[in-house]
Design a protein around this motif. Structure first.
Motif, PDB file in Angstrom:
ATOM      1  N   ASN B  51      10.816  -1.047  -9.386  1.00  0.00           N
ATOM      2  CA  ASN B  51      10.874   0.250 -10.065  1.00  0.00           C
ATOM      3  C   ASN B  51       9.761   0.333 -11.096  1.00  0.00           C
ATOM      4  O   ASN B  51      10.015   0.374 -12.303  1.00  0.00           O
ATOM      5  CB  ASN B  51      12.246   0.438 -10.724  1.00  0.00           C
ATOM      6  CG  ASN B  51      12.476   1.862 -11.204  1.00  0.00           C
ATOM      7  OD1 ASN B  51      11.582   2.718 -11.127  1.00  0.00           O
ATOM      8  ND2 ASN B  51      13.663   2.135 -11.711  1.00  0.00           N
ATOM      9  N   PRO B  52       8.514   0.377 -10.624  1.00  0.00           N
ATOM     10  CA  PRO B  52       7.388   0.355 -11.559  1.00  0.00           C
ATOM     11  C   PRO B  52       7.322   1.615 -12.435  1.00  0.00           C
ATOM     12  O   PRO B  52       6.812   1.565 -13.538  1.00  0.00           O
ATOM     13  CB  PRO B  52       6.158   0.283 -10.640  1.00  0.00           C
ATOM     14  CG  PRO B  52       6.615   0.797  -9.318  1.00  0.00           C
ATOM     15  CD  PRO B  52       8.061   0.458  -9.218  1.00  0.00           C
ATOM     16  N   VAL B  53       7.865   2.724 -11.952  1.00  0.00           N
ATOM     17  CA  VAL B  53       7.766   3.975 -12.703  1.00  0.00           C
ATOM     18  C   VAL B  53       8.686   3.975 -13.921  1.00  0.00           C
ATOM     19  O   VAL B  53       8.276   4.279 -15.026  1.00  0.00           O
ATOM     20  CB  VAL B  53       8.075   5.177 -11.788  1.00  0.00           C
ATOM     21  CG1 VAL B  53       8.160   6.469 -12.575  1.00  0.00           C
ATOM     22  CG2 VAL B  53       7.018   5.296 -10.699  1.00  0.00           C
ATOM     23  N   HIS B  54       9.947   3.637 -13.722  1.00  0.00           N
ATOM     24  CA  HIS B  54      10.913   3.681 -14.825  1.00  0.00           C
ATOM     25  C   HIS B  54      11.271   2.316 -15.382  1.00  0.00           C
ATOM     26  O   HIS B  54      11.727   2.204 -16.515  1.00  0.00           O
ATOM     27  CB  HIS B  54      12.216   4.348 -14.374  1.00  0.00           C
ATOM     28  CG  HIS B  54      12.079   5.788 -14.007  1.00  0.00           C
ATOM     29  ND1 HIS B  54      11.644   6.740 -14.896  1.00  0.00           N
ATOM     30  CD2 HIS B  54      12.313   6.435 -12.849  1.00  0.00           C
ATOM     31  CE1 HIS B  54      11.628   7.922 -14.295  1.00  0.00           C
ATOM     32  NE2 HIS B  54      12.030   7.770 -13.060  1.00  0.00           N
ATOM     33  N   LYS B  65      12.834  -2.268   1.013  1.00  0.00           N
ATOM     34  CA  LYS B  65      12.601  -0.948   0.423  1.00  0.00           C
ATOM     35  C   LYS B  65      13.446  -0.736  -0.828  1.00  0.00           C
ATOM     36  O   LYS B  65      14.662  -0.841  -0.780  1.00  0.00           O
ATOM     37  CB  LYS B  65      12.950   0.141   1.438  1.00  0.00           C
ATOM     38  CG  LYS B  65      12.104   0.101   2.696  1.00  0.00           C
ATOM     39  CD  LYS B  65      12.266   1.377   3.490  1.00  0.00           C
ATOM     40  CE  LYS B  65      11.201   1.443   4.567  1.00  0.00           C
ATOM     41  NZ  LYS B  65      11.799   1.577   5.893  1.00  0.00           N
ATOM     42  N   PRO B  66      12.775  -0.425  -1.943  1.00  0.00           N
ATOM     43  CA  PRO B  66      13.532  -0.162  -3.161  1.00  0.00           C
ATOM     44  C   PRO B  66      13.903   1.319  -3.266  1.00  0.00           C
ATOM     45  O   PRO B  66      13.083   2.190  -2.963  1.00  0.00           O
ATOM     46  CB  PRO B  66      12.538  -0.519  -4.272  1.00  0.00           C
ATOM     47  CG  PRO B  66      11.187  -0.289  -3.673  1.00  0.00           C
ATOM     48  CD  PRO B  66      11.322  -0.383  -2.179  1.00  0.00           C
ATOM     49  N   ILE B  67      15.117   1.595  -3.690  1.00  0.00           N
ATOM     50  CA  ILE B  67      15.541   2.974  -3.937  1.00  0.00           C
ATOM     51  C   ILE B  67      16.017   3.038  -5.388  1.00  0.00           C
ATOM     52  O   ILE B  67      16.817   2.205  -5.822  1.00  0.00           O
ATOM     53  CB  ILE B  67      16.670   3.402  -2.972  1.00  0.00           C
ATOM     54  CG1 ILE B  67      16.180   3.345  -1.522  1.00  0.00           C
ATOM     55  CG2 ILE B  67      17.154   4.823  -3.271  1.00  0.00           C
ATOM     56  CD1 ILE B  67      16.640   2.176  -0.732  1.00  0.00           C
ATOM     57  N   CYS B  68      15.501   4.004  -6.126  1.00  0.00           N
ATOM     58  CA  CYS B  68      15.785   4.097  -7.561  1.00  0.00           C
ATOM     59  C   CYS B  68      16.462   5.420  -7.912  1.00  0.00           C
ATOM     60  O   CYS B  68      16.378   6.366  -7.142  1.00  0.00           O
ATOM     61  CB  CYS B  68      14.491   3.976  -8.366  1.00  0.00           C
ATOM     62  SG  CYS B  68      13.509   2.546  -7.929  1.00  0.00           S
ATOM     63  N   GLU B  69      17.075   5.449  -9.091  1.00  0.00           N
ATOM     64  CA  GLU B  69      17.829   6.608  -9.591  1.00  0.00           C
ATOM     65  C   GLU B  69      19.222   6.624  -8.957  1.00  0.00           C
ATOM     66  O   GLU B  69      19.364   6.820  -7.750  1.00  0.00           O
ATOM     67  CB  GLU B  69      17.143   7.939  -9.285  1.00  0.00           C
ATOM     68  CG  GLU B  69      15.861   8.155 -10.054  1.00  0.00           C
ATOM     69  CD  GLU B  69      16.094   8.304 -11.538  1.00  0.00           C
ATOM     70  OE1 GLU B  69      16.756   9.264 -11.955  1.00  0.00           O
ATOM     71  OE2 GLU B  69      15.620   7.420 -12.291  1.00  0.00           O
ATOM     72  N   VAL B  72      20.295   9.318  -6.434  1.00  0.00           N
ATOM     73  CA  VAL B  72      19.469   9.216  -5.224  1.00  0.00           C
ATOM     74  C   VAL B  72      20.002   8.055  -4.383  1.00  0.00           C
ATOM     75  O   VAL B  72      20.122   8.154  -3.159  1.00  0.00           O
ATOM     76  CB  VAL B  72      17.980   9.005  -5.585  1.00  0.00           C
ATOM     77  CG1 VAL B  72      17.127   8.794  -4.341  1.00  0.00           C
ATOM     78  CG2 VAL B  72      17.450  10.194  -6.374  1.00  0.00           C
ATOM     79  N   GLN B  75      23.300   8.976  -2.613  1.00  0.00           N
ATOM     80  CA  GLN B  75      23.077   9.836  -1.447  1.00  0.00           C
ATOM     81  C   GLN B  75      22.452   9.043  -0.307  1.00  0.00           C
ATOM     82  O   GLN B  75      22.768   9.255   0.863  1.00  0.00           O
ATOM     83  CB  GLN B  75      22.193  11.032  -1.831  1.00  0.00           C
ATOM     84  CG  GLN B  75      22.961  12.022  -2.692  1.00  0.00           C
ATOM     85  CD  GLN B  75      22.114  13.165  -3.177  1.00  0.00           C
ATOM     86  OE1 GLN B  75      22.109  14.251  -2.600  1.00  0.00           O
ATOM     87  NE2 GLN B  75      21.393  12.941  -4.248  1.00  0.00           N
ATOM     88  N   TYR B  76      21.567   8.125  -0.632  1.00  0.00           N
ATOM     89  CA  TYR B  76      20.962   7.266   0.379  1.00  0.00           C
ATOM     90  C   TYR B  76      22.048   6.453   1.087  1.00  0.00           C
ATOM     91  O   TYR B  76      22.091   6.407   2.318  1.00  0.00           O
ATOM     92  CB  TYR B  76      19.933   6.338  -0.281  1.00  0.00           C
ATOM     93  CG  TYR B  76      19.325   5.313   0.651  1.00  0.00           C
ATOM     94  CD1 TYR B  76      19.823   4.011   0.725  1.00  0.00           C
ATOM     95  CD2 TYR B  76      18.228   5.641   1.458  1.00  0.00           C
ATOM     96  CE1 TYR B  76      19.268   3.076   1.595  1.00  0.00           C
ATOM     97  CE2 TYR B  76      17.665   4.709   2.315  1.00  0.00           C
ATOM     98  CZ  TYR B  76      18.182   3.425   2.376  1.00  0.00           C
ATOM     99  OH  TYR B  76      17.625   2.495   3.233  1.00  0.00           O
ATOM    100  N   ASP B  78      25.162   7.103   1.344  1.00  0.00           N
ATOM    101  CA  ASP B  78      26.016   7.991   2.138  1.00  0.00           C
ATOM    102  C   ASP B  78      25.368   8.325   3.477  1.00  0.00           C
ATOM    103  O   ASP B  78      26.050   8.420   4.500  1.00  0.00           O
ATOM    104  CB  ASP B  78      26.278   9.286   1.354  1.00  0.00           C
ATOM    105  CG  ASP B  78      27.490  10.051   1.873  1.00  0.00           C
ATOM    106  OD1 ASP B  78      27.519  11.284   1.742  1.00  0.00           O
ATOM    107  OD2 ASP B  78      28.416   9.406   2.418  1.00  0.00           O
ATOM    108  N   GLU B  79      24.035   8.498   3.457  1.00  0.00           N
ATOM    109  CA  GLU B  79      23.337   8.886   4.685  1.00  0.00           C
ATOM    110  C   GLU B  79      23.114   7.712   5.633  1.00  0.00           C
ATOM    111  O   GLU B  79      23.226   7.854   6.846  1.00  0.00           O
ATOM    112  CB  GLU B  79      21.996   9.542   4.330  1.00  0.00           C
ATOM    113  CG  GLU B  79      22.172  10.929   3.726  1.00  0.00           C
ATOM    114  CD  GLU B  79      20.877  11.498   3.149  1.00  0.00           C
ATOM    115  OE1 GLU B  79      19.795  10.961   3.469  1.00  0.00           O
ATOM    116  OE2 GLU B  79      20.954  12.475   2.379  1.00  0.00           O
ATOM    117  N   VAL B  80      22.790   6.555   5.082  1.00  0.00           N
ATOM    118  CA  VAL B  80      22.489   5.398   5.936  1.00  0.00           C
ATOM    119  C   VAL B  80      23.742   4.845   6.596  1.00  0.00           C
ATOM    120  O   VAL B  80      23.756   4.557   7.784  1.00  0.00           O
ATOM    121  CB  VAL B  80      21.769   4.303   5.132  1.00  0.00           C
ATOM    122  CG1 VAL B  80      21.709   3.000   5.911  1.00  0.00           C
ATOM    123  CG2 VAL B  80      20.364   4.765   4.770  1.00  0.00           C
TER     124      VAL B  80
END
Lengths: 247, 234
Positions: B51-54, B65-69, B72, B75-76, B78-80
């Motif tokens: 999470n280089p941004v935050h 694959k990193p998922i942040c927030e 988000v 929801q990811y 739930d979809e996967v």
């Protein structure tokens, strides 16, 4: 002619119910200079959705309907579909994308969707910080300008990467959100006398501005530039007189 | 198809946002590796890289694959893992409502609660309590509309709105305890009071909801550190 469209859709493995079909009446409550209602206008136009636009006289003359449809925040934009209100611009964009799936705002792949949502949220949050500089003076303004540059740097390096649009080859949700640059940031730059996104400093964002502005949906649906400049000039002057009589 | 062993969550036991990710994974019965970040000792290389941004938790790492927030991430998930119980409602307008309230909690209600920690003096702290109560009354009303007589915002089972709101219950109880206040009450928010019990007892929640006492101790420690950092050194 009256079409009853399919109201069930398989969406990422889940069945989504759209309980009123896409032909139900759509209204949008907005404010012409606001980037939050502008992005909704772009989304509706992109998908070819017919809607009635209601211009709110902000900030002192909010309509009764607006207050009724968004009692929690009392803000625009509010989308009303088949009589049911939806508030918060990013929530509205996701709703629009689900009900009218043509010209999608979000990609199909789950990971890419998470990336798109991340950046849409980032820009939505940082947007107001990015334009703080236009209501600041002296040293405070310098600090605000540096903040804006930092935010743009993050977007340039991590957000857009080497893509034409945030959405890839075509515009997506993040492009509509970052679009505030062309009708908010640029006029404010002119008023204050700064220029953030130059080809030498932000090559990717610079190219993006050109590509984005040329899209017909965008080109035909931006507020009149000189009207915007006027609006922000007056706001800045009012603010200056009340807060900083010595500047 | 990635194996469940390829799922990691970077988090902190005290964070309500991390809890959201873990509850969502629990609902879907996904096995994952939980990596506790000791935030006061410095952020891990993995966190900074993912999470280089935050540079914030939670981060979900699925494969590489990193998922942040947090929202988000939910929801990811739930979809996967779409074969598991649904987290977001299936009706588009209900989905919008769930997202609306999640945004309200993140942008208005919880930031207001956080100001209590930084407020100077008891009077300043007590001034925040009515604002939080007002928000909870709105949520009580929303609960009535969304649950339609069922146990959760999401209906028979925990859904997006339950997760988005329920994750704050630990800190809500700490705030009540430390300010001698009743934020959820019989007279103003009776339905939410019962919902809170059900939420915290749910199988997907109970192992990741921190104990109020432990959280209260932690909160005192943070506030002491913040005050020490703010005190000018003579």
């Amino acid at each position: 002619m009256y079409f009853l469209l399919k109201n069930k859709r398989i969406y990422k493995g889940h069945q989504i119910m759209i309980n009123h079909h896409s032909m139900d009446e759509v209204k949008l409550f907005g404010f012409w200079p606001s980037p939050f209602s502008r992005r909704v206008i772009w989304a509706l136009k992109l998908k070819g959705v017919n809607y009635e636009y209601i211009e709110e006289d902000l900030p002192y003359n909010k309509s009764d309907l607006l207050l009724q449809y968004n009692p929690v925040h009392k803000k625009i934009p509010v989308l009303v579909h088949g009589g049911k209100p939806i508030a918060e611009s990013l929530v509205i964009l996701e709703y629009i994308d689900e009900v009218w799936p043509q010209n999608p705002l979000l990609p199909k792949d789950s990971y890419e969707r998470s990336v798109a949502r991340f950046w849409a949220k980032f820009i939505d949050e940082k947007g107001p910080i990015m334009w703080e500089f236009y209501l600041k003076f002296g040293e405070e303004q310098e600090k605000a300008i540096n903040n804006s540059i930092e935010i743009l740097r993050t977007i340039e390096e991590h957000g857009l990467e080497d893509k034409k649009f945030f959405g890839g080859d075509k515009m997506g949700i993040t492009d509509l959100v970052f679009g505030l640059v062309i009708h908010i940031l640029v006029p404010m730059e002119e008023i204050v006398g700064v220029k953030f996104i130059k080809e030498e400093t932000f090559p990717r964002l610079h190219a993006w501005i050109k590509n984005f502005s040329e899209q017909p949906i965008i080109k035909d649906n931006v507020p009149d530039y000189s009207r915007v400049v006027d609006f922000f000039k007056r706001r800045r002057e009012t603010y200056r007189l009340s807060a900083h009589p010595n500047h | 198809m990635l194996k469940s062993e390829d799922v990691k969550v970077l988090g902190s036991w005290s964070s309500p946002f991390v809890m959201r990710a873990r509850i969502a994974l629990n609902i879907k019965s996904v096995n994952y590796e939980y990596l506790e970040e000791r935030l006061w000792e410095g952020k891990s290389e993995l966190l900074l890289k993912s999470n280089p941004v935050h540079k914030k938790i939670p981060v979900l790492i699925h494969g590489d694959k990193p998922i942040c927030e947090s929202l988000v991430i939910v929801q990811y998930i739930d979809e996967v893992w779409s074969s598991g119980p649904s987290i977001l409602p299936s009706d588009s307008h209900e989905r919008a409502t769930a997202r609306f309230w999640a945004a309200y909690l993140d942008e208005k209600w919880f930031p207001t609660m956080k100001t209590i920690g930084l407020a100077q003096g008891e009077d300043a702290r007590k001034a925040v309590i009515p604002q939080l109560e007002e928000g909870l009354v709105l949520l009580e009303e929303a609960f009535g509309k969304c649950s339609k007589g069922k146990p959760f915002f999401g209906g028979d089972q925990i859904g997006f709105q339950d997760i988005a709101f329920g994750c704050f219950l630990g800190w809500l109880r700490v705030t009540e305890k430390m300010n001698g206040a009743k934020l959820l009450s019989e007279d103003k928010t009776p339905a939410l009071l019962e919902w809170a019990h059900r939420f915290c007892s749910d199988a997907a929640v109970k192992d990741v909801m921190p104990e109020t006492d432990k959280l209260a101790e932690f909160s005192k420690m943070i506030m002491a550190k913040m005050r020490a950092a703010a005190t000018p050194k003579s």
